[in-house]
Design a protein around this motif. Sequence first.
Motif, mmCIF file in Angstrom:
data_model
loop_
_atom_site.group_PDB
_atom_site.id
_atom_site.type_symbol
_atom_site.label_atom_id
_atom_site.label_comp_id
_atom_site.label_asym_id
_atom_site.label_seq_id
_atom_site.Cartn_x
_atom_site.Cartn_y
_atom_site.Cartn_z
ATOM 1 N N ASP A 56 0.873 -1.178 0.000
ATOM 2 C CA ASP A 56 0.000 0.000 0.000
ATOM 3 C C ASP A 56 0.909 1.227 0.000
ATOM 4 O O ASP A 56 1.376 1.670 1.044
ATOM 5 N N PHE A 57 1.203 1.762 -1.185
ATOM 6 C CA PHE A 57 2.158 2.858 -1.311
ATOM 7 C C PHE A 57 1.670 4.131 -0.633
ATOM 8 O O PHE A 57 2.483 4.942 -0.180
ATOM 9 N N ALA A 58 0.378 4.331 -0.527
ATOM 10 C CA ALA A 58 -0.156 5.527 0.124
ATOM 11 C C ALA A 58 0.162 5.536 1.620
ATOM 12 O O ALA A 58 0.339 6.607 2.208
ATOM 13 N N ARG A 59 0.245 4.371 2.243
ATOM 14 C CA ARG A 59 0.545 4.281 3.675
ATOM 15 C C ARG A 59 2.012 3.986 3.957
ATOM 16 O O ARG A 59 2.471 4.109 5.090
ATOM 17 N N SER A 60 2.774 3.589 2.976
ATOM 18 C CA SER A 60 4.195 3.306 3.160
ATOM 19 C C SER A 60 4.970 4.617 3.176
ATOM 20 O O SER A 60 4.546 5.609 2.576
ATOM 21 N N ARG A 61 6.110 4.601 3.877
ATOM 22 C CA ARG A 61 6.908 5.829 3.928
ATOM 23 C C ARG A 61 8.367 5.483 4.177
ATOM 24 O O ARG A 61 8.698 4.366 4.574
ATOM 25 N N TYR A 62 9.226 6.466 3.942
ATOM 26 C CA TYR A 62 10.639 6.291 4.222
ATOM 27 C C TYR A 62 11.265 7.627 4.588
ATOM 28 O O TYR A 62 10.734 8.690 4.258
ATOM 29 N N VAL A 63 12.374 7.553 5.294
ATOM 30 C CA VAL A 63 13.152 8.730 5.645
ATOM 31 C C VAL A 63 14.603 8.400 5.334
ATOM 32 O O VAL A 63 15.096 7.338 5.720
ATOM 33 N N ILE A 99 21.546 6.259 5.383
ATOM 34 C CA ILE A 99 20.677 5.346 6.122
ATOM 35 C C ILE A 99 19.241 5.600 5.699
ATOM 36 O O ILE A 99 18.807 6.753 5.601
ATOM 37 N N ALA A 100 18.502 4.528 5.457
ATOM 38 C CA ALA A 100 17.084 4.630 5.087
ATOM 39 C C ALA A 100 16.243 3.929 6.147
ATOM 40 O O ALA A 100 16.495 2.775 6.474
ATOM 41 N N GLU A 101 15.270 4.649 6.705
ATOM 42 C CA GLU A 101 14.256 4.056 7.578
ATOM 43 C C GLU A 101 13.041 3.823 6.695
ATOM 44 O O GLU A 101 12.547 4.753 6.063
ATOM 45 N N ILE A 102 12.555 2.590 6.642
ATOM 46 C CA ILE A 102 11.474 2.244 5.722
ATOM 47 C C ILE A 102 10.331 1.574 6.487
ATOM 48 O O ILE A 102 10.562 0.645 7.258
ATOM 49 N N ASP A 103 9.132 2.076 6.272
ATOM 50 C CA ASP A 103 7.918 1.442 6.789
ATOM 51 C C ASP A 103 7.092 1.046 5.575
ATOM 52 O O ASP A 103 6.539 1.903 4.886
ATOM 53 N N THR A 104 7.046 -0.251 5.293
ATOM 54 C CA THR A 104 6.287 -0.753 4.155
ATOM 55 C C THR A 104 4.942 -1.255 4.658
ATOM 56 O O THR A 104 4.887 -2.190 5.449
ATOM 57 N N ALA A 105 3.870 -0.609 4.217
ATOM 58 C CA ALA A 105 2.514 -1.004 4.606
ATOM 59 C C ALA A 105 1.930 -1.905 3.528
ATOM 60 O O ALA A 105 2.182 -1.715 2.341
ATOM 61 N N PHE A 106 1.159 -2.884 3.958
ATOM 62 C CA PHE A 106 0.507 -3.798 3.033
ATOM 63 C C PHE A 106 -1.001 -3.608 3.107
ATOM 64 O O PHE A 106 -1.533 -3.194 4.138
ATOM 65 N N THR A 107 -1.693 -3.914 2.028
ATOM 66 C CA THR A 107 -3.134 -3.685 1.979
ATOM 67 C C THR A 107 -3.896 -4.572 2.947
ATOM 68 O O THR A 107 -4.952 -4.186 3.430
ATOM 69 N N ASP A 108 -3.374 -5.749 3.261
ATOM 70 C CA ASP A 108 -4.115 -6.686 4.105
ATOM 71 C C ASP A 108 -3.461 -6.953 5.461
ATOM 72 O O ASP A 108 -3.837 -7.884 6.149
ATOM 73 N N SER A 109 -2.454 -6.136 5.852
ATOM 74 C CA SER A 109 -1.796 -6.362 7.139
ATOM 75 C C SER A 109 -1.086 -5.094 7.591
ATOM 76 O O SER A 109 -1.128 -4.067 6.924
ATOM 77 N N ASP A 110 -0.414 -5.193 8.710
ATOM 78 C CA ASP A 110 0.317 -4.064 9.266
ATOM 79 C C ASP A 110 1.570 -3.760 8.452
ATOM 80 O O ASP A 110 1.934 -4.493 7.545
ATOM 81 N N ALA A 111 2.254 -2.710 8.863
ATOM 82 C CA ALA A 111 3.492 -2.310 8.200
ATOM 83 C C ALA A 111 4.669 -3.126 8.721
ATOM 84 O O ALA A 111 4.649 -3.644 9.835
#
Length: 74
Positions: free
Chosen positions: A16-23, A34-46
Amino acid sequence: MAAWYALAAEDTRTVDFARSRYVLHTTADPDVFIAEIDTAFTDSDAVALVQIFRLRDGRIAHLRDYFAPSLVAS
């Protein structure tokens, strides 16, 4: 680590790219970031992870991943 790659190969979740983010964080060394990545999925948590990149001649020479141990639990 092999367990992680086996799990990733079987992963059929949709990102779910709308809910995923990175810094991105720079460091004192211009070839390291350094990359902090939160990958969100459509059917589960990040899934949160941190990646450290070292560049050489403009290409990734070294990459280190840190993620939740529960991702590779069997």
